[in-house]
Design an enzyme around this catalytic site. Sequence first.
Site, PDB file in Angstrom:
ATOM      1  N   LYS A 167      38.621  43.030  39.538  1.00  0.00           N
ATOM      2  CA  LYS A 167      39.003  44.412  40.310  1.00  0.00           C
ATOM      3  C   LYS A 167      40.340  44.699  39.630  1.00  0.00           C
ATOM      4  CE  LYS A 167      39.776  42.396  44.603  1.00  0.00           C
ATOM      5  NZ  LYS A 167      40.040  42.230  45.776  1.00  0.00           N
ATOM      6  N   LYS A 192      43.169  43.452  39.547  1.00  0.00           N
ATOM      7  CA  LYS A 192      44.398  43.284  40.468  1.00  0.00           C
ATOM      8  C   LYS A 192      44.962  41.997  40.200  1.00  0.00           C
ATOM      9  CE  LYS A 192      45.136  43.726  45.339  1.00  0.00           C
ATOM     10  NZ  LYS A 192      44.577  44.088  46.411  1.00  0.00           N
TER      11      LYS A 192
END
Length: 124
Positions: free
Chosen positions: A53, A55
Amino acid sequence: MMIERSFCFMKKVITYGTFDLLHWGHIKLLERAKQLGDYLVVAISTDEFNLQKQKKAYHSYEHRKLILETIRYVDEVIPENSWDQKVSDVADHNIDVFVMGDDWEGKFDFLKDQCEVIYLPRTE
């Protein structure tokens, strides 16, 4: 002699998140999610899934899992490894209610044929 059995229905709730740098808004979300049932499953993004992601979590998956397991509203913590696992999680864990923050409104409506889907407003 007849033995009477009572069957207890446990309403199971699931929510998802990274839950890094845990704060009072996270706690209130977990509290409100738990109020919707008897048993709360929290799926937290693994380190590998966070990389997919793009992240980065401050705390590792194992540390975030340990933190969440100590919160009284949380009954079970499972790993979230992909976007696609939600359908199988709902089935495998006999989930009755799927809960996310309202910033995800409409994104998980495809689960409505398997369970109730609720989007909670952000904590004020």
